[in-house]
Design a protein around this motif. Structure first.
Motif, PDB file in Angstrom:
ATOM      1  N   ASP A   1      -2.887  30.008  23.171  1.00  0.00           N
ATOM      2  CA  ASP A   1      -3.857  30.521  24.139  1.00  0.00           C
ATOM      3  C   ASP A   1      -3.316  31.810  24.760  1.00  0.00           C
ATOM      4  O   ASP A   1      -3.194  31.936  25.975  1.00  0.00           O
ATOM      5  CB  ASP A   1      -4.131  29.456  25.212  1.00  0.00           C
ATOM      6  N   GLU A   2      -2.999  32.769  23.893  1.00  0.00           N
ATOM      7  CA  GLU A   2      -2.425  34.038  24.351  1.00  0.00           C
ATOM      8  C   GLU A   2      -3.307  34.745  25.375  1.00  0.00           C
ATOM      9  O   GLU A   2      -2.802  35.399  26.277  1.00  0.00           O
ATOM     10  CB  GLU A   2      -2.177  34.975  23.160  1.00  0.00           C
ATOM     11  N   LYS A   3      -4.612  34.628  25.233  1.00  0.00           N
ATOM     12  CA  LYS A   3      -5.535  35.314  26.151  1.00  0.00           C
ATOM     13  C   LYS A   3      -5.811  34.511  27.425  1.00  0.00           C
ATOM     14  O   LYS A   3      -6.472  34.999  28.335  1.00  0.00           O
ATOM     15  CB  LYS A   3      -6.856  35.616  25.441  1.00  0.00           C
ATOM     16  N   GLY A   4      -5.331  33.282  27.492  1.00  0.00           N
ATOM     17  CA  GLY A   4      -5.500  32.474  28.692  1.00  0.00           C
ATOM     18  C   GLY A   4      -6.886  31.876  28.871  1.00  0.00           C
ATOM     19  O   GLY A   4      -7.228  31.436  29.970  1.00  0.00           O
ATOM     20  N   GLU A   5      -7.675  31.821  27.816  1.00  0.00           N
ATOM     21  CA  GLU A   5      -9.041  31.301  27.941  1.00  0.00           C
ATOM     22  C   GLU A   5      -9.075  29.828  28.322  1.00  0.00           C
ATOM     23  O   GLU A   5      -9.860  29.423  29.180  1.00  0.00           O
ATOM     24  CB  GLU A   5      -9.801  31.538  26.636  1.00  0.00           C
ATOM     25  N   LEU A   6      -8.221  29.017  27.694  1.00  0.00           N
ATOM     26  CA  LEU A   6      -8.206  27.598  28.028  1.00  0.00           C
ATOM     27  C   LEU A   6      -7.545  27.351  29.382  1.00  0.00           C
ATOM     28  O   LEU A   6      -7.951  26.458  30.123  1.00  0.00           O
ATOM     29  CB  LEU A   6      -7.506  26.787  26.933  1.00  0.00           C
ATOM     30  N   TRP A   7      -6.537  28.152  29.695  1.00  0.00           N
ATOM     31  CA  TRP A   7      -5.905  28.021  31.004  1.00  0.00           C
ATOM     32  C   TRP A   7      -6.942  28.273  32.094  1.00  0.00           C
ATOM     33  O   TRP A   7      -7.008  27.550  33.078  1.00  0.00           O
ATOM     34  CB  TRP A   7      -4.736  29.006  31.136  1.00  0.00           C
ATOM     35  N   LYS A   8      -7.760  29.290  31.903  1.00  0.00           N
ATOM     36  CA  LYS A   8      -8.801  29.601  32.883  1.00  0.00           C
ATOM     37  C   LYS A   8      -9.855  28.489  32.908  1.00  0.00           C
ATOM     38  O   LYS A   8     -10.290  28.067  33.976  1.00  0.00           O
ATOM     39  CB  LYS A   8      -9.444  30.947  32.555  1.00  0.00           C
ATOM     40  N   ARG A   9     -10.251  28.021  31.756  1.00  0.00           N
ATOM     41  CA  ARG A   9     -11.276  26.970  31.656  1.00  0.00           C
ATOM     42  C   ARG A   9     -10.876  25.728  32.449  1.00  0.00           C
ATOM     43  O   ARG A   9     -11.701  25.098  33.101  1.00  0.00           O
ATOM     44  CB  ARG A   9     -11.492  26.617  30.185  1.00  0.00           C
ATOM     45  N   PHE A  10      -9.589  25.362  32.382  1.00  0.00           N
ATOM     46  CA  PHE A  10      -9.091  24.175  33.075  1.00  0.00           C
ATOM     47  C   PHE A  10      -8.441  24.510  34.423  1.00  0.00           C
ATOM     48  O   PHE A  10      -7.811  23.649  35.032  1.00  0.00           O
ATOM     49  CB  PHE A  10      -8.134  23.393  32.173  1.00  0.00           C
ATOM     50  N   GLU A  11      -8.603  25.754  34.871  1.00  0.00           N
ATOM     51  CA  GLU A  11      -8.124  26.219  36.169  1.00  0.00           C
ATOM     52  C   GLU A  11      -6.627  26.005  36.354  1.00  0.00           C
ATOM     53  O   GLU A  11      -6.147  25.637  37.434  1.00  0.00           O
ATOM     54  CB  GLU A  11      -8.923  25.559  37.302  1.00  0.00           C
ATOM     55  N   VAL A  12      -5.872  26.243  35.283  1.00  0.00           N
ATOM     56  CA  VAL A  12      -4.416  26.137  35.340  1.00  0.00           C
ATOM     57  C   VAL A  12      -3.874  27.509  35.710  1.00  0.00           C
ATOM     58  O   VAL A  12      -4.177  28.506  35.057  1.00  0.00           O
ATOM     59  CB  VAL A  12      -3.844  25.666  33.982  1.00  0.00           C
ATOM     60  N   THR A  13      -3.064  27.545  36.764  1.00  0.00           N
ATOM     61  CA  THR A  13      -2.544  28.827  37.256  1.00  0.00           C
ATOM     62  C   THR A  13      -1.035  28.953  37.100  1.00  0.00           C
ATOM     63  O   THR A  13      -0.461  29.957  37.504  1.00  0.00           O
ATOM     64  CB  THR A  13      -2.904  29.019  38.737  1.00  0.00           C
ATOM     65  N   GLU A  14      -0.393  27.940  36.538  1.00  0.00           N
ATOM     66  CA  GLU A  14       1.045  28.018  36.302  1.00  0.00           C
ATOM     67  C   GLU A  14       1.409  27.128  35.118  1.00  0.00           C
ATOM     68  O   GLU A  14       0.729  26.149  34.827  1.00  0.00           O
ATOM     69  CB  GLU A  14       1.830  27.604  37.544  1.00  0.00           C
ATOM     70  N   GLN A  15       2.485  27.486  34.462  1.00  0.00           N
ATOM     71  CA  GLN A  15       2.946  26.702  33.325  1.00  0.00           C
ATOM     72  C   GLN A  15       3.574  25.402  33.805  1.00  0.00           C
ATOM     73  O   GLN A  15       3.832  25.240  34.989  1.00  0.00           O
ATOM     74  CB  GLN A  15       3.945  27.494  32.478  1.00  0.00           C
ATOM     75  N   SER A  16       3.781  24.518  32.878  1.00  0.00           N
ATOM     76  CA  SER A  16       4.369  23.221  33.131  1.00  0.00           C
ATOM     77  C   SER A  16       3.387  22.322  33.882  1.00  0.00           C
ATOM     78  O   SER A  16       3.732  21.665  34.854  1.00  0.00           O
ATOM     79  CB  SER A  16       5.682  23.377  33.920  1.00  0.00           C
ATOM     80  N   ARG A  17       2.126  22.308  33.425  1.00  0.00           N
ATOM     81  CA  ARG A  17       1.080  21.490  34.050  1.00  0.00           C
ATOM     82  C   ARG A  17       0.494  20.540  33.020  1.00  0.00           C
ATOM     83  O   ARG A  17       0.372  20.872  31.850  1.00  0.00           O
ATOM     84  CB  ARG A  17      -0.082  22.343  34.558  1.00  0.00           C
ATOM     85  N   TYR A  18       0.095  19.393  33.496  1.00  0.00           N
ATOM     86  CA  TYR A  18      -0.650  18.443  32.689  1.00  0.00           C
ATOM     87  C   TYR A  18      -2.053  18.318  33.276  1.00  0.00           C
ATOM     88  O   TYR A  18      -2.227  18.255  34.493  1.00  0.00           O
ATOM     89  CB  TYR A  18      -0.009  17.054  32.717  1.00  0.00           C
ATOM     90  N   VAL A  19      -3.046  18.279  32.403  1.00  0.00           N
ATOM     91  CA  VAL A  19      -4.406  17.917  32.771  1.00  0.00           C
ATOM     92  C   VAL A  19      -4.727  16.708  31.905  1.00  0.00           C
ATOM     93  O   VAL A  19      -4.668  16.773  30.678  1.00  0.00           O
ATOM     94  CB  VAL A  19      -5.412  19.061  32.513  1.00  0.00           C
ATOM     95  N   ILE A  20      -5.017  15.589  32.562  1.00  0.00           N
ATOM     96  CA  ILE A  20      -5.283  14.347  31.839  1.00  0.00           C
ATOM     97  C   ILE A  20      -6.744  13.977  32.040  1.00  0.00           C
ATOM     98  O   ILE A  20      -7.230  13.905  33.169  1.00  0.00           O
ATOM     99  CB  ILE A  20      -4.351  13.211  32.305  1.00  0.00           C
ATOM    100  N   LEU A  21      -7.431  13.773  30.914  1.00  0.00           N
ATOM    101  CA  LEU A  21      -8.850  13.412  30.909  1.00  0.00           C
ATOM    102  C   LEU A  21      -8.994  11.956  30.483  1.00  0.00           C
ATOM    103  O   LEU A  21      -8.271  11.495  29.588  1.00  0.00           O
ATOM    104  CB  LEU A  21      -9.618  14.301  29.933  1.00  0.00           C
ATOM    105  N   ASP A  22      -9.932  11.247  31.086  1.00  0.00           N
ATOM    106  CA  ASP A  22     -10.195   9.885  30.628  1.00  0.00           C
ATOM    107  C   ASP A  22     -11.030   9.944  29.346  1.00  0.00           C
ATOM    108  O   ASP A  22     -11.354  11.041  28.848  1.00  0.00           O
ATOM    109  CB  ASP A  22     -10.848   9.039  31.723  1.00  0.00           C
ATOM    110  N   LYS A  23     -11.399   8.802  28.808  1.00  0.00           N
ATOM    111  CA  LYS A  23     -12.130   8.767  27.538  1.00  0.00           C
ATOM    112  C   LYS A  23     -13.497   9.428  27.624  1.00  0.00           C
ATOM    113  O   LYS A  23     -14.083   9.787  26.619  1.00  0.00           O
ATOM    114  CB  LYS A  23     -12.264   7.337  27.023  1.00  0.00           C
TER     115      LYS A  23
END
Length: 194
Positions: A147-169
């Motif tokens: 994700d060199e362009k940061g599109e998924l980071w932006k989509r999931f509102e991640v603003t720093e590395q070393s983050r987990y986003v966990i989704l249920d089923k």
């Protein structure tokens, strides 16, 4: 410390660029294609409608309606993750905290294979460095997205590395944050699969 000064500038630039395009909610222009043997990337997402063989397909949550490319250049379509809990691990190739999370994240991916999905989302670096990180950390056993362009980071509102986003089923975010060394990840996934 470089990430703390550069990251806000990168996020601000990405948010500014996002405002320049049409708000269609589509993922057109994303670098995504499908795993080998899959249908074309233009196919509609799976729905609750019955498929041609009579089996019901799993509904795809909005969170999983994106395409990407792995660090190895292979196509990836997130709708294949639907119906199972999903861990999105946002990491950067130069990040020591991310490197410390790698072994536990890979263990969880292996231990819960078939019950839950684990996907790495690499950003804040170049693809060659991302590939080296995967090789060095032994995290090639589960998908690693570039994700060199940061599109998924932006989509999931991640603003720093070393983050987990966990989704249920159902694709609902049930956890977002840092788990130092990956501690607690297995328990969070177990709670969603058990």
């Amino acid at each position: 410390m470089r990430a703390r000064t550069v990251l806000p500038v990168v996020v601000a630039a990405l948010l500014a660029l996002a405002g320049c395009g049409a708000e269609s909610g589509s993922d057109e222009g994303a670098a995504g294609v499908l795993p080998a043997g899959s249908a074309s990337p233009a196919r509609p997402p799976a729905s609750a409608d019955a498929s041609s063989d009579g089996a019901a397909e799993v509904a795809v949550a909005q969170a999983l309606r994106f395409t990407a490319t792995t660090v190895d250049g292979k196509p990836f379509q997130a709708d294949v993750l639907a119906g199972k809990p999903t861990v999105l691990w946002f990491w950067a190739p130069w990040c020591p905290k991310c490197k410390a999370q790698a072994a536990e994240t890979a263990k969880v991916a292996a231990d819960y294979a078939g019950e839950a999905n684990v996907v790495g989302v690499a950003g804040l670096g170049r693809n060659e460095a991302m590939k080296n990180f995967v090789a060095d950390t032994g995290t090639g056993g589960f998908p690693q997205l570039s994700d060199e362009k940061g599109e998924l980071w932006k989509r999931f509102e991640v603003t720093e590395q070393s983050r987990y986003v966990i989704l249920d089923k159902n694709g609902k975010t049930v956890y977002e944050g840092v788990l130092p060394g990956g501690d607690g990840l297995a328990e969070k996934v177990d709670g969603l699969t058990g």
